[in-house]
Design a protein around this motif. Sequence first.
Motif, short mmCIF file in Angstrom:
data_model
loop_
_atom_site.label_atom_id
_atom_site.label_comp_id
_atom_site.label_asym_id
_atom_site.label_seq_id
_atom_site.Cartn_x
_atom_site.Cartn_y
_atom_site.Cartn_z
N THR A 47 7.53 12.81 -11.85
CA THR A 47 8.45 12.64 -12.97
C THR A 47 7.84 13.15 -14.27
O THR A 47 8.51 13.83 -15.07
CB THR A 47 8.84 11.16 -13.11
OG1 THR A 47 9.46 10.72 -11.89
CG2 THR A 47 9.80 10.96 -14.27
N LYS A 48 6.57 12.82 -14.49
CA LYS A 48 5.91 13.24 -15.73
C LYS A 48 5.80 14.75 -15.83
O LYS A 48 6.11 15.34 -16.87
CB LYS A 48 4.52 12.61 -15.82
CG LYS A 48 4.54 11.14 -16.20
CD LYS A 48 3.13 10.57 -16.30
CE LYS A 48 3.16 9.11 -16.71
NZ LYS A 48 1.80 8.52 -16.76
N ILE B 119 2.49 6.16 -7.34
CA ILE B 119 1.61 7.11 -8.03
C ILE B 119 2.20 8.51 -8.03
O ILE B 119 2.28 9.19 -9.05
CB ILE B 119 0.22 7.12 -7.37
CG1 ILE B 119 -0.54 5.84 -7.70
CG2 ILE B 119 -0.60 8.33 -7.82
CD1 ILE B 119 -1.89 5.75 -7.02
N MET B 120 2.62 8.97 -6.85
CA MET B 120 3.12 10.35 -6.74
C MET B 120 4.49 10.50 -7.42
O MET B 120 4.78 11.55 -7.99
CB MET B 120 3.19 10.77 -5.28
CG MET B 120 1.83 10.79 -4.57
SD MET B 120 0.49 11.54 -5.57
CE MET B 120 1.10 13.21 -5.83
N PHE C 222 0.83 -1.20 0.00
CA PHE C 222 0.00 0.00 0.00
C PHE C 222 0.87 1.26 0.00
O PHE C 222 0.60 2.22 -0.75
CB PHE C 222 -0.93 -0.01 1.21
CG PHE C 222 -1.99 1.05 1.19
CD1 PHE C 222 -2.95 1.05 0.20
CD2 PHE C 222 -2.02 2.05 2.13
CE1 PHE C 222 -3.93 2.02 0.15
CE2 PHE C 222 -3.00 3.04 2.10
CZ PHE C 222 -3.96 3.03 1.11
N HIS C 223 1.91 1.25 0.82
CA HIS C 223 2.83 2.39 0.83
C HIS C 223 3.53 2.53 -0.52
O HIS C 223 3.69 3.65 -1.04
CB HIS C 223 3.86 2.22 1.95
CG HIS C 223 4.78 3.37 2.10
ND1 HIS C 223 5.99 3.44 1.44
CD2 HIS C 223 4.69 4.52 2.82
CE1 HIS C 223 6.60 4.58 1.75
NE2 HIS C 223 5.83 5.25 2.58
N GLY C 224 3.94 1.40 -1.10
CA GLY C 224 4.59 1.45 -2.40
C GLY C 224 3.67 1.93 -3.51
O GLY C 224 4.10 2.61 -4.45
N PHE C 225 2.39 1.60 -3.41
CA PHE C 225 1.41 2.05 -4.40
C PHE C 225 1.27 3.57 -4.34
O PHE C 225 1.31 4.26 -5.37
CB PHE C 225 0.07 1.39 -4.12
CG PHE C 225 -1.04 1.80 -5.06
CD1 PHE C 225 -1.06 1.35 -6.36
CD2 PHE C 225 -2.03 2.66 -4.62
CE1 PHE C 225 -2.08 1.74 -7.23
CE2 PHE C 225 -3.05 3.06 -5.48
CZ PHE C 225 -3.07 2.59 -6.78
N ALA D 162 -0.35 2.40 -13.07
CA ALA D 162 0.35 2.74 -11.83
C ALA D 162 1.32 1.62 -11.48
O ALA D 162 1.04 0.45 -11.72
CB ALA D 162 -0.65 2.95 -10.70
N TYR D 163 2.45 2.00 -10.93
CA TYR D 163 3.48 1.03 -10.54
C TYR D 163 3.81 1.19 -9.06
O TYR D 163 3.77 2.30 -8.52
CB TYR D 163 4.75 1.24 -11.37
CG TYR D 163 4.54 1.00 -12.85
CD1 TYR D 163 4.77 -0.24 -13.41
CD2 TYR D 163 4.11 2.03 -13.68
CE1 TYR D 163 4.58 -0.46 -14.77
CE2 TYR D 163 3.90 1.82 -15.04
CZ TYR D 163 4.14 0.57 -15.57
OH TYR D 163 3.93 0.37 -16.91
#
Length: 403
Positions: free
Chosen positions: A47-48, A41-42, A34-37, A360-361
């Motif tokens: 980056t984008k 996302i952020m 959950f923390h990695g998700f 999402a990664y």
Amino acid sequence: MTPLFAVRNVVRHARRSLLVLANVALGVGGLYAFHGFNAGIMNDYRTKVIRQQMGNGQLTTKGYRDAVLEKPREQWIAEPEAIRARLELLPYVEGIYPRVRFPALISRQHGEQALSGFGEGVEAEREAGFFNALKIRDGKLLTSEADGILLAKGLADSLGAGPGDVVTVLTQNDNGAVNGADLKVTGVFFTGEANFDRSFFRIQLAKARELLETDRAELLAVGLKDFSAWKEFTKAVGEGYPALEAHSFEQIDRVNYENSVVWLDSQFQLMLVIFLTIIVLGVFNTTALGVWERTRESGIALSNGESRAGLRQSFLLEGLMLGVAGSLLGIVITWLVDKVWLSRGILMPPPPGFEGYYYAYLKLEPRSALVWVALGIGGTLLATWFATRSLKSKPITEMLAHV
């Protein structure tokens, strides 16, 4: 009680041990995922936006961003090329990119409909290396075309324009005079940010200065080789150019990025409490049942000279072993799931203010893994400690009579 005895007890009571392992592994693995998700996302959004629009940050004259000025172009940066040449000597700077922004009317050549848009003059060929995340729907990026224009998707669709078409751009200089230019569309791009894609376009910096009749730059977009170098860059700007002010990406995009990070962190704190409660209660129930089933065994150990403290330490050692094994198992399972099943990302619907689905990664960080392992072990030990409190005062005779 020796560690070897604790290991034997863990193996001997395999069913209970597996229940504790599963409980801790699912809890720790769930927190890690959950923390990695959220982090993924952020991180992807940051980056984008950095690589599509604004860079790692921007330089303006001091107070310009927060002020309401009658003639803002008088506060633009003078001699931006000289400043750029000096700042690009810093080892952590990938590039400094002068830009001007301006409102404009834009229409198809000889067309009747004129739409309001927001333009940006850029050194397109120089910027292409750093700002490489723009998604091109039709045509190609603006690079060396002196009279080229790159349209955002919404604006291009409203105009009915595509690559090869000629559009007319009209804008005002500081004296109120209207200047215009006919520009050829090189391509149509999109970022997914609805408001941005509805009105934005890019032209060459030289052409924008010609329309605005200025040799200044409104801002300098900053491209760094590493996110972490921003503080060092800000310090260098403050020492070398006290009339300029540096704004990081996080400050500029506070509404979309910083507020979202705070919101997601608050949400995660709630999930953290829920997951830890599940771990503690699950381990407590299983361990308390084990203590109850082993009451007679514990009474025999006490009658043979074992201390109550030593008995509890044995249970705590079992809990420590299961906590370590379960926490590490949860981390490994989450990592494997991410690498094997989620390697292509998770298809997500568009967030508020954006258009289009995206992938999402998970961003699984080793540092956060250590935190969740520590919490898993701590939660297991806490639950075991509570579960063994009855061993402190229960009479030996009562324990020996337990059936």
